[in-house]
Scaffold this active site. Sequence first.
Site: not given
Length: 69
Positions: A17-18, A21
């Site tokens: 997920h990061e 980003h």
Amino acid sequence: MRFLLVILAFDFIIIIHELGHFIVAKLSGIKVEEFSLFVGPKLFSVTIGETAYTLRLFPILAYVKMEGE
């Protein structure tokens, strides 16, 4: 043992997920100051370009620090 596997799977999902980003920020031209695996005190850090890539002590979570945060 099952609890440890659940924690590892959760960490894997958070890291992916990061990473999303991080990739979107880089592609959008936003300065990424730090991409960190895990939390707590720094164990290891390397700076490539404008971004510091760090490995931290406690093997949970991950984060991306962008300019202005």
